[in-house]
Design an enzyme around this catalytic site. Structure first.
Site, PDB file in Angstrom:
ATOM      1  N   LYS A  80       0.840  -1.209   0.000  1.00 55.42           N
ATOM      2  CA  LYS A  80       0.000   0.000   0.000  1.00 55.42           C
ATOM      3  C   LYS A  80       0.873   1.257   0.000  1.00 55.42           C
ATOM      4  O   LYS A  80       1.866   1.314   0.733  1.00 55.42           O
ATOM      5  CB  LYS A  80      -0.899  -0.050   1.241  1.00 55.42           C
ATOM      6  CG  LYS A  80      -1.992   0.998   1.309  1.00 55.42           C
ATOM      7  CD  LYS A  80      -2.896   0.725   2.516  1.00 55.42           C
ATOM      8  CE  LYS A  80      -4.031   1.707   2.656  1.00 55.42           C
ATOM      9  NZ  LYS A  80      -4.922   1.375   3.798  1.00 55.42           N
ATOM     10  N   SER A 155      -9.862   1.059   2.874  1.00 53.71           N
ATOM     11  CA  SER A 155      -9.025   1.852   2.001  1.00 53.71           C
ATOM     12  C   SER A 155      -7.927   1.071   1.290  1.00 53.71           C
ATOM     13  O   SER A 155      -7.349   1.562   0.332  1.00 53.71           O
ATOM     14  CB  SER A 155      -8.375   2.977   2.798  1.00 53.71           C
ATOM     15  OG  SER A 155      -7.532   2.435   3.805  1.00 53.71           O
ATOM     16  N   SER A 179      -9.796  -1.416   7.122  1.00 57.93           N
ATOM     17  CA  SER A 179      -9.286  -1.234   5.762  1.00 57.93           C
ATOM     18  C   SER A 179      -8.492  -2.377   5.152  1.00 57.93           C
ATOM     19  O   SER A 179      -8.160  -2.310   3.974  1.00 57.93           O
ATOM     20  CB  SER A 179      -8.451   0.030   5.677  1.00 57.93           C
ATOM     21  OG  SER A 179      -9.307   1.117   5.486  1.00 57.93           O
TER      22      SER A 179
HETATM   23  N1  GLN Z   1     -13.379   3.139   6.233  1.00 60.70           N
HETATM   24  C1  GLN Z   1     -12.848   3.598   7.481  1.00 60.70           C
HETATM   25  C2  GLN Z   1     -12.569   5.081   7.385  1.00 60.70           C
HETATM   26  O1  GLN Z   1     -12.900   5.639   6.410  1.00 60.70           O
HETATM   27  C3  GLN Z   1     -11.630   2.846   7.852  1.00 60.70           C
HETATM   28  C4  GLN Z   1     -10.473   3.214   7.028  1.00 60.70           C
HETATM   29  C5  GLN Z   1      -9.250   2.472   7.444  1.00 60.70           C
HETATM   30  O2  GLN Z   1      -9.324   1.435   8.085  1.00 60.70           O
HETATM   31  N2  GLN Z   1      -8.120   3.023   7.066  1.00 60.70           N
HETATM   32  O3  GLN Z   1     -12.031   5.675   8.266  1.00 60.70           O
END
Ligand code: GLN
Length: 505
Positions: A80, A155, A179
């Site tokens: 990532k 994400s 995520s």
């Molecule tokens: N979808 C969640 C957010 O928008 C978690 C994102 C994540 O785990 N980085 O914060």
């Protein structure tokens, strides 16, 4: 697609180290696959083709000379792009870091390379890991390899799509509120959010430091454990890193605890849960019962409170963490401004996308002096209560079983205009981040349309091993997504036999 990419990471590493397979051949196959499908999937923001070829050559050379190679020898890994890479980038899919060149590499990246895995590229994400669909990337969304009109989740959507499309065999993502698990569910993979403190965050660009964890993504429990073992463990460069050794003996994945008990919070399975996910959940429960598990109904706090708590704490931490991107210390600087304030405003205004701005505003608001007690302090108290409730429940069961997400992959654009609907896609995942304990998502069937469905196990403090052993036991009774795949899906053509067909494992 080359059959080499259907091998598991452990098979690739074993064959490469015996000299039966060349790391160079594996890397060429992965790069060819990327050239073939990434124009449609867009999992990668940047590739490391030449460095990857050189690394593969060097590994093959060492094998020929009889030297030992690492546990991930020759395995192509996608990382990532919020992990620092001193030979590349850490854009966080943001304009503000588009030209940032890290001066060091994240511990997790250095550790996969130390085990002779080959980082082939950096993957797309929601800007600064804020989102659940990858649509918040400043560089355009990633598409779900199972259906290109749908999101891969987020994400870590790029890291999930890369493995699901056969462009990489393993990947690393990060998980602040779900995520790695939610994209794994949407793309038919296994992904682990480790215990907070088990995997160094050194070199991970911080979103919400008390929640962030790097997580391994793979096609099976065993490969997930292999990658976890390579990267986990104490790191003096991360002050929150725990001193105990969390690595898992792979042979231990074969055994389940005696008197296995799994908790099911029935009240969580209500409103908003897609009926197809619900029936896949019941089928998963039945398979665990067939493995000898005793299912226990649990009462846990309403997960909607966890969402509110999370979006106060995560945004508060983000507003503080992202203050460093000011055009002076880091990041894009607006041109032609001569006043300091105007320079900050313009640089940040140009560099950040709308979701990141929304979160900085919310985070700054909840931390402001008049509101601190009402929001931030209260959310901290709610977090403590949640932790206590979880720990009490986990005294009576080995793990908690719930779906990973309330729906399967949704269409691109379907939720992007409605941030609250998007936030609800994390309803089942964020609790483990607030509590700090490990949780894993694994494939457990598909919808009628042939989209993967993911289920989740949330474990006791520090106990990744039981979670992955349970996932492996489940793999013994179910072939993940493969059997239900729609032959008519446009993706089947793209992916040959499809990502989870026989032969993947
Ligand atoms: N979808 C969640 C957010 O928008 C978690 C994102 C994540 O785990 N980085 O914060």
């Amino acid at each position: 697609m080359s059959d080499l990419l259907r091998l598991s990471a452990s098979e690739i590493a074993a064959q490469v180290s015996r000299g039966g397979l060349r790391a160079s051949a594996v890397i060429e196959a992965a790069l060819a696959r990327i050239a073939e499908v990434d124009p449609q999937v867009h999992a990668f923001l940047s590739l490391r083709a030449e460095p990857a070829r050189r690394r593969a050559e060097e590994i093959d050379q060492r094998v020929r000379s009889g030297a030992r190679v690492g546990s991930l020898a020759g395995v192509p890994v996608a990382v990532k792009d919020n992990l620092c890479d001193q030979d590349g980038s850490a854009t966080c899919a943001s304009r503000i870091l588009e030209r940032f060149r890290p001066s060091y590499s994240a511990t997790a990246l250095r550790r996969v390379e130390a085990e002779d895995a080959i980082v082939i590229g950096k993957t797309n994400l929601d800007e600064f890991a804020m989102g659940s669909s990858n649509e918040n990337s400043a560089f355009g969304p990633t598409h779900n390899p199972w259906d290109l009109d749908r999101v891969p989740g987020g994400s870590s959507g790029g890291s999930a799509a890369a493995v699901a499309a056969g462009e990489a065999v393993l990947s690393l993502g990060s998980d602040t509120g779900g995520s790695v698990r939610q994209p794994a569910a949407f793309c038919g993979l296994v992904a682990l959010k480790p215990q907070y403190g088990h995997l160094s965050r050194h070199g991970l660009v911080a979103f919400a430091s008390s929640l962030d964890q790097i997580g391994p993504m793979a096609r099976s429990a065993r490969d997930c454990a292999l990658l976890f073992n390579a990267v986990a463990g104490h790191d003096p460069r991360d002050a929150t890193s725990l001193s105990r050794d969390p690595r898992i003996e792979l042979a231990q994945l074969e055994t389940l605890p005696d008197d296995l008990r799994l908790g099911v919070p029935r009240a969580w399975l209500g409103e908003g849960l897609d009926p197809e996910i619900r029936s896949a959940f019941e089928a998963t429960c039945a398979r665990f019962e067939a493995c000898g598990a005793h299912l226990v109904d649990l009462e846990l706090p309403d997960p909607r409170h966890a969402i509110s708590t999370y979006y106060i704490l995560a945004n508060a931490e983000a507003s503080s963490n992202l203050a460093r991107f000011d055009g002076v210390r880091y990041g894009h600087r607006a041109e032609g401004v001569h006043d300091l304030h105007a320079m900050y405003e313009r640089s940040r205004g140009e560099g950040f996308g709308p979701e990141v701005k929304r979160r900085i505003l919310m985070g700054t608001f909840v931390l402001s002096s008049g509101y601190y007690e009402a929001f931030y302090a209260k959310a901290q108290a709610a977090r403590r209560l949640l932790r206590r409730a979880f720990d009490q429940a986990l005294e009576t069961v080995h793990a908690i079983l719930i779906p990973t997400a309330p729906t399967a992959a949704f269409r691109l654009g379907e939720k992007s205009g409605d941030p609250l609907a998007m936030y609800l896609s994390d309803i089942y995942t964020i609790t483990s981040n607030l509590v700090g304990h490990p949780a894993v998502s694994f494939p457990a069937g598909a919808t009628q349309e042939g989209l993967p469905i993911g289920m989740q196990l949330c474990g006791r403090a520090g106990d990744e091993r039981t979670l992955l052993a349970l996932v492996q036991a489940h793999e013994g009774r179910h072939d993940g997504v493969g059997a239900a795949r729609s032959a008519a899906s446009p993706v089947t053509g793209l992916l040959g036999r499809g990502p989870a067909g026989e032969g993947w494992r």
